[in-house]
Design a protein around this motif. Sequence first.
Motif, PDB file in Angstrom:
ATOM      1  N   LYS A 193      29.669  39.952  34.641  1.00 16.22           N
ATOM      2  CA  LYS A 193      30.300  38.852  35.382  1.00 16.22           C
ATOM      3  C   LYS A 193      29.245  37.947  36.008  1.00 16.22           C
ATOM      4  CE  LYS A 193      32.542  39.423  39.265  1.00 16.22           C
ATOM      5  NZ  LYS A 193      33.546  39.757  40.308  1.00 16.22           N
TER       6      LYS A 193
ATOM      7  N   ALA B  95      28.727  33.976  35.217  1.00 19.76           N
ATOM      8  CA  ALA B  95      29.188  33.172  36.357  1.00 19.76           C
ATOM      9  C   ALA B  95      28.801  31.709  36.228  1.00 19.76           C
ATOM     10  CB  ALA B  95      28.635  33.740  37.665  1.00 19.76           C
TER      11      ALA B  95
ATOM     12  N   THR C 296      31.406  29.873  34.193  1.00 23.53           N
ATOM     13  CA  THR C 296      32.823  29.941  34.589  1.00 23.53           C
ATOM     14  C   THR C 296      33.089  29.451  35.998  1.00 23.53           C
ATOM     15  OG1 THR C 296      32.575  32.231  35.378  1.00 23.53           O
ATOM     16  CG2 THR C 296      33.168  31.921  33.065  1.00 23.53           C
ATOM     17  N   VAL C 297      32.053  29.070  36.723  1.00 27.13           N
ATOM     18  CA  VAL C 297      32.210  28.762  38.145  1.00 27.13           C
ATOM     19  C   VAL C 297      33.193  27.628  38.413  1.00 27.13           C
ATOM     20  CG1 VAL C 297      30.245  27.167  38.187  1.00 27.13           C
ATOM     21  CG2 VAL C 297      30.942  28.332  40.285  1.00 27.13           C
TER      22      VAL C 297
ATOM     23  N   THR D  28      37.323  31.792  34.140  1.00 26.18           N
ATOM     24  CA  THR D  28      36.897  32.900  34.994  1.00 26.18           C
ATOM     25  C   THR D  28      37.761  34.126  34.749  1.00 26.18           C
ATOM     26  OG1 THR D  28      36.087  31.389  36.708  1.00 26.18           O
ATOM     27  CG2 THR D  28      36.551  33.655  37.376  1.00 26.18           C
TER      28      THR D  28
ATOM     29  N   ASP E 254      40.566  40.837  40.407  1.00 26.88           N
ATOM     30  CA  ASP E 254      39.744  39.682  40.791  1.00 26.88           C
ATOM     31  C   ASP E 254      40.608  38.467  41.133  1.00 26.88           C
ATOM     32  OD1 ASP E 254      37.243  40.742  40.794  1.00 26.88           O
ATOM     33  OD2 ASP E 254      36.433  39.415  39.242  1.00 26.88           O
TER      34      ASP E 254
END
Length: 345
Positions: A239, A243, A246-247, A253, A334
């Motif tokens: 992850k 990151a 995908t932020v 995400t 998540d």
Amino acid sequence: MSGHAAAGGVEGSQAVLERIQVTVLPSTKTVPINPAASSDPEMRVETPLVKDENNGISNTQRVWTSLVAGAIAGAIAKTVIAPLDRTKINFQISKKPYSAKAATDFLVNSYQKDGLISLWRGNSATMVRIVPYAAIQFTSHEQWKRLLHVDSPETVTSGTKFLAGSLAGVTSQGLTYPLDLARARMAVTDKDEYKTLRQVFARIYRHEGILSFYRGFPATILGVIPYAGFSFFTFDTLKDLLAVYTVNSPGLTAMAALACGAAAGMVGQTSSYPFDIVRRRMQTSAVKGQHYRTVIKTTRQIYAEEGIMAFYKGLSMNWVKGPVAVGISFATYDVLKDTMRKVIR
């Protein structure tokens, strides 16, 4: 003259230091010792800005949001793969060779004999166990990471990441193990033998004693250390690597979390699967007329009677259900956790 020059030199040095501090150390601010001294530069001290590690929420809020998100994530994931889980357990505790055809035949026969709902037999016990188990596991993992400073780039190591996951698994398994044993008993018996979870507990206590609720526990702990350790380590590591991509995309995400969870599930299941075989044999020995008393004796007996591959019986099914279950669980956790914390922030 020399006095003025000296004073000017001191002031010049002080100005240079202040400029360096502002440029290089933006995380500090000048705070007066007391309000009355705010006009006197010599009465000011430099104090670092404190980073808000909780993102605007208290640790109590972190705990309850983790508990709720973990409970829901675990329930959804286990319900999805319950028929495959029941099939896997039946092959784990028998001496019949495993194959995809044999697994399919078991599912078909169970459906024809007892109906569609029979494929979820034991899932009520699973829900009673998995809801507190997943809630405790996710919450304790977050708290162990906090205690071990895993979220701090300065102190995090691969070892502390693995340790946080392992401790989370040990914590949750230790608190919910009797429910796991009851679920295994229901999964490998006909519905006439154990109709309710309450009946399972009553019969075990009456005929086998209180210590039987922890039969197979040492094997479980030996298995959960690599399983939880590698699962959380793999998930967090992947992850973090993804990151940057995908932020700015919530949808991406969630998909990344699902993929990372699937990979984590495969690694965790493979690393701990032999221990899973041993604990299932010990958990169900009383209802199958077999005698598995200790981890070492059970391991020796399985090896002597069935060979080394018996410790990996049903693993290929775990490669299907494990990544699905862990992927759904981690991704759901998540998303739910982040959503709740945004609402209460």
